[in-house]
Design a protein around this motif. Structure first.
Motif, PDB file in Angstrom:
ATOM      1  N   PHE A 348       0.835  -1.202   0.000  1.00  0.00           N
ATOM      2  CA  PHE A 348       0.000   0.000   0.000  1.00  0.00           C
ATOM      3  C   PHE A 348       0.870   1.253   0.000  1.00  0.00           C
ATOM      4  O   PHE A 348       0.539   2.243  -0.664  1.00  0.00           O
ATOM      5  N   ALA A 349       1.977   1.237   0.742  1.00  0.00           N
ATOM      6  CA  ALA A 349       2.861   2.398   0.765  1.00  0.00           C
ATOM      7  C   ALA A 349       3.385   2.715  -0.631  1.00  0.00           C
ATOM      8  O   ALA A 349       3.438   3.886  -1.044  1.00  0.00           O
ATOM      9  N   VAL A 353       2.657   6.219  -2.777  1.00  0.00           N
ATOM     10  CA  VAL A 353       3.685   7.073  -3.367  1.00  0.00           C
ATOM     11  C   VAL A 353       3.426   7.269  -4.855  1.00  0.00           C
ATOM     12  O   VAL A 353       3.516   8.382  -5.393  1.00  0.00           O
ATOM     13  N   SER A 354       3.077   6.182  -5.542  1.00  0.00           N
ATOM     14  CA  SER A 354       2.827   6.253  -6.983  1.00  0.00           C
ATOM     15  C   SER A 354       1.695   7.212  -7.311  1.00  0.00           C
ATOM     16  O   SER A 354       1.768   7.974  -8.295  1.00  0.00           O
ATOM     17  N   GLU A 355       0.628   7.204  -6.514  1.00  0.00           N
ATOM     18  CA  GLU A 355      -0.514   8.080  -6.784  1.00  0.00           C
ATOM     19  C   GLU A 355      -0.276   9.504  -6.307  1.00  0.00           C
ATOM     20  O   GLU A 355      -0.609  10.463  -6.996  1.00  0.00           O
ATOM     21  N   MET A 356       0.326   9.658  -5.117  1.00  0.00           N
ATOM     22  CA  MET A 356       0.480  10.999  -4.553  1.00  0.00           C
ATOM     23  C   MET A 356       1.485  11.845  -5.328  1.00  0.00           C
ATOM     24  O   MET A 356       1.388  13.073  -5.337  1.00  0.00           O
ATOM     25  N   LYS A 357       2.464  11.215  -5.973  1.00  0.00           N
ATOM     26  CA  LYS A 357       3.477  12.000  -6.691  1.00  0.00           C
ATOM     27  C   LYS A 357       2.880  12.758  -7.873  1.00  0.00           C
ATOM     28  O   LYS A 357       3.507  13.677  -8.405  1.00  0.00           O
ATOM     29  N   THR A 358       1.658  12.388  -8.289  1.00  0.00           N
ATOM     30  CA  THR A 358       1.006  13.106  -9.392  1.00  0.00           C
ATOM     31  C   THR A 358       0.314  14.382  -8.919  1.00  0.00           C
ATOM     32  O   THR A 358      -0.020  15.239  -9.736  1.00  0.00           O
ATOM     33  N   MET A 412      -4.989   9.793  -2.719  1.00  0.00           N
ATOM     34  CA  MET A 412      -4.980   8.757  -1.696  1.00  0.00           C
ATOM     35  C   MET A 412      -6.129   7.779  -1.901  1.00  0.00           C
ATOM     36  O   MET A 412      -5.977   6.566  -1.712  1.00  0.00           O
ATOM     37  N   LEU A 413      -7.293   8.285  -2.311  1.00  0.00           N
ATOM     38  CA  LEU A 413      -8.410   7.396  -2.601  1.00  0.00           C
ATOM     39  C   LEU A 413      -8.077   6.475  -3.774  1.00  0.00           C
ATOM     40  O   LEU A 413      -8.440   5.291  -3.773  1.00  0.00           O
ATOM     41  N   GLN A 414      -7.384   6.982  -4.781  1.00  0.00           N
ATOM     42  CA  GLN A 414      -6.980   6.136  -5.910  1.00  0.00           C
ATOM     43  C   GLN A 414      -6.050   5.018  -5.449  1.00  0.00           C
ATOM     44  O   GLN A 414      -6.153   3.869  -5.921  1.00  0.00           O
ATOM     45  N   ASP A 417      -8.212   2.459  -3.722  1.00  0.00           N
ATOM     46  CA  ASP A 417      -8.939   1.656  -4.717  1.00  0.00           C
ATOM     47  C   ASP A 417      -8.032   0.590  -5.332  1.00  0.00           C
ATOM     48  O   ASP A 417      -8.435  -0.560  -5.528  1.00  0.00           O
ATOM     49  N   ALA A 418      -6.799   0.978  -5.653  1.00  0.00           N
ATOM     50  CA  ALA A 418      -5.863   0.021  -6.250  1.00  0.00           C
ATOM     51  C   ALA A 418      -5.521  -1.088  -5.263  1.00  0.00           C
ATOM     52  O   ALA A 418      -5.401  -2.262  -5.645  1.00  0.00           O
ATOM     53  N   PHE A 419      -5.380  -0.738  -3.998  1.00  0.00           N
ATOM     54  CA  PHE A 419      -5.034  -1.723  -2.978  1.00  0.00           C
ATOM     55  C   PHE A 419      -6.135  -2.766  -2.804  1.00  0.00           C
ATOM     56  O   PHE A 419      -5.856  -3.949  -2.611  1.00  0.00           O
ATOM     57  N   PHE A 420      -7.388  -2.319  -2.875  1.00  0.00           N
ATOM     58  CA  PHE A 420      -8.518  -3.227  -2.655  1.00  0.00           C
ATOM     59  C   PHE A 420      -9.175  -3.677  -3.961  1.00  0.00           C
ATOM     60  O   PHE A 420     -10.278  -4.223  -3.941  1.00  0.00           O
ATOM     61  N   ALA A 421      -8.530  -3.447  -5.087  1.00  0.00           N
ATOM     62  CA  ALA A 421      -9.157  -3.707  -6.386  1.00  0.00           C
ATOM     63  C   ALA A 421      -9.675  -5.134  -6.503  1.00  0.00           C
ATOM     64  O   ALA A 421     -10.820  -5.376  -6.908  1.00  0.00           O
ATOM     65  N   LYS A 422      -8.859  -6.111  -6.165  1.00  0.00           N
ATOM     66  CA  LYS A 422      -9.266  -7.507  -6.296  1.00  0.00           C
ATOM     67  C   LYS A 422     -10.426  -7.834  -5.370  1.00  0.00           C
ATOM     68  O   LYS A 422     -11.393  -8.493  -5.749  1.00  0.00           O
TER      69      LYS A 422
END
Length: 434
Positions: A348-349, A353-358, A412-414, A417-422
Motif C-alpha cells: 500500500f505504501a 507514493v505512486s498516486e500521490m506524486k502526481t 490517496m483514494l486512488q 482503490d488500487a489496494f482493494f481492487a481484487k
C-alpha cells in the motif's frame, strides 16, 4: 491477496481478543457509559483566563485564574520529571505561546483537552520536585477563583517517595483508565437482524490532538492541519460508497498511541492510515515533501529514526504513565500475521507514493520505515503519512490550501482503490467478502 488480508485480520483479532477485551469502555465520571460528550457540544465549560509562574529553583508557584471553582488532582511522573494536573474540561483562553517559557523548577508547561470531559496541564521540570501544596481559592476582593500549585525542590529519593504515593490507584492519571477511546464517528456495528457490511473498513488516524499539539510553525498547529485533512479524506472515501470509515478522532481530543491501534484491531480494520506533518529545526536544513512510512524495527535512515522517536513520545507529552501498559502476547501465529501484514503495508505504501506524486510534492526519499508505535498492529496493514513539513514555507502553503488538500485526498483514494481492487471486484452485496 484480499483473502489473505481478511484471513490474517480475523486470525489476529481472535488471537488478540484477550487484550482487546481487557480494554474497558471509555467512561468519563458523571457521564452515562457509552455516550462521551463531544468537546464542542457544550461551550459552558469553566474558563482559564490566565496562567503564570513565580519563584525560583528551590520553590516555584503556578497560578491559574478561573471564572468558577473546579476540582482537580495533581501527581508526579518520573523519567522525565513531570507534574500533571487533571481538571474537568475547561476552555483555555490564554495568549499564544503561554507555557513555552518556564521559570524556577519548571522548564515549560503545556495544556489542553486530554479526553472528552477532561483537560490536563503537564509541567516539564528541571529536576526532581515535590508538590508541597495545591488548592483552589475562592473569588475574593475582586480577584477570580484561582488554582494554585506549589512545588519544592527535592532529591531523587524524596521524589521517588512522592511518586509511590502518587501511584495509588485512586490517583493514577485519568487517561490511563480510559484504555480504549471510542471512535467519535463511523462505528460500523450492524443492527440486530441486518446482514453484516462486507465493505473494507478503513481507520483514519489524525495524529496528535488535545494537549498534544504536534509540530507548529507560523501559528499553524499540526494537530489542526492533519485533522482537517483526515476529515476530508473520510468524506471522500465515504462518498465513494465502497468502504466503511472509522476515525480515531474527529475533534481536538487526545488519544493515546496504543488506543489508536486498539481502535483498528477492535473494528477488524482492513487498513490503518495515520496522518501527520513533520517539522525540522532550522539547523537540520529545509527538507520538503510528503513521505510514507511503514513499520520496521530498524529505521531506514537517521531522519526516520528521529521522527519515530519524536512521535512515540506523544503519550509522555500528555502525561500518560505507561508503566501499566500490557505487553504483546507472544505467539508464533501472531508473528506470522505480522509478517504478512508487513507485506501488505509495504504494497500500500508503494501504491500511495505512486498516486500521490502526481498531485503532491514528494520527499526525495518518499518511502521510509521506522519503529512507530502507532503502526504496530500485527493484523492490520498500516502506514504513517507525513503530508509535508510545516517548517518548509512551500509545504506549509500546501497544507493550508483546500485546493491542494482536495487533490491529495483524491490521489490517496486512488491508492486505496488500487489496494482493494481484487477484493472489490470479487465481492457482491449478497456474498460477504471473506
Amino acid at each position: 491477496m484480499a483473502d489473505r488480508v481478511n484471513r490474517w485480520t480475523s486470525l489476529g483479532c481472535r488471537l488478540l481478543c484477550a487484550a482487546a477485551l481487557s480494554c474497558g469502555p471509555f467512561v468519563v465520571p458523571g457521564v452515562a457509559e457509552g455516550t462521551p460528550p463531544s468537546p464542542s457540544a457544550n461551550t459552558d465549560f469553566p474558563i482559564v483566563s490566565e496562567a503564570r509562574l513565580a519563584g525560583d529553583a528551590k520553590q516555584t508557584r503556578f497560578i491559574v485564574d478561573l471564572d468558577k471553582k473546579i476540582q482537580f488532582r495533581a501527581f508526579t511522573l518520573a523519567d522525565p520529571y513531570r507534574v500533571v494536573v487533571d481538571v474537568p474540561q475547561v476552555t483555555f483562553q490564554l495568549p499564544s505561546g503561554t507555557g513555552n517559557a518556564g521559570r524556577g523548577l519548571v522548564k515549560a508547561f503545556r495544556y489542553g483537552l486530554v479526553m472528552p470531559g477532561g483537560s490536563r496541564i503537564v509541567f516539564d521540570l528541571t529536576g526532581p520536585a515535590k508538590i508541597a501544596n495545591s488548592y483552589v481559592l475562592d473569588a475574593a476582593n475582586g480577584q477570580p477563583p484561582r488554582l494554585v500549585l506549589e512545588l519544592e525542590q527535592v532529591d531523587r529519593n524524596a521524589f521517588t517517595q512522592q511518586l509511590a504515593l502518587d501511584d495509588r490507584p485512586e490517583l493514577r492519571p485519568t487517561i490511563a483508565d480510559a484504555k480504549a477511546a471510542m471512535p467519535a464517528e463511523g462505528t460500523p456495528n450492524a443492527k440486530p437482524g441486518e446482514p453484516a457490511d462486507s465493505r473494507p473498513l478503513i481507520v483514519i488516524d489524525p495524529g496528535h490532538g488535545g494537549i498534544d499539539n504536534g509540530t507548529q510553525s507560523n501559528g499553524e498547529l499540526e494537530k489542526n492541519l492533519v485533522l482537517g485533512f483526515g476529515l476530508a479524506l473520510r468524506d471522500r472515501i465515504e462518498k465513494s460508497g465502497k468502504y466503511r470509515v472509522v476515525m480515531t478522532r474527529t475533534d481536538d481530543t487526545f488519544i493515546p498511541l496504543n488506543d489508536r491501534v486498539k481502535i483498528a484491531r477492535s473494528q477488524s480494520a482492513a487498513l490503518f492510515v495515520s496522518i501527520h506533518a513533520d517539522a525540522l529545526p532550522r539547523r537540520e536544513g529545509d527538507a520538503q515533501g510528503a513521505t510514507i512510512y511503514t513499520l520496521s524495527d530498524k529505521a531506514s535512515d537517521v531522519e526516520a529514526e528521529r521522527l519515530a522517536e519524536a512521535e512515540n513520545k506523544a503519550d509522555a507529552i500528555a502525561g500518560v504513565n505507561l508503566s501499566d501498559e500490557p505487553t504483546e502476547v507472544a505467539d508464533i501465529l501472531i508473528d506470522l500475521a505480522r509478517r504478512e501484514t508487513k507485506t501488505f503495508s509495504n504494497r500500500f505504501a508503494r501504491l500511495l507514493v505512486s498516486e500521490m506524486k502526481t498531485t503532491a510534492r514528494m520527499h526525495k526519499h518518499p518511502l521510509k520505515s521506522a519503529g512507530f508505535r502507532v503502526l504496530k498492529a500485527p493484523d492490520v496493514p498500516s502506514v504513517l503519512v507525513e503530508l509535508g513539513y510545516v517548517s518548509n514555507k512551500g509545504d506549509l502553503e500546501h497544507l493550508v490550501s483546500e485546493n491542494w488538500r482536495n487533490k491529495a485526498v483524491g490521489s490517496m483514494l486512488q491508492a486505496i482503490d488500487a489496494f482493494f481492487a481484487k477484493r472489490l471486484a470479487t465481492a457482491t452485496p449478497d456474498t460477504p467478502d471473506k
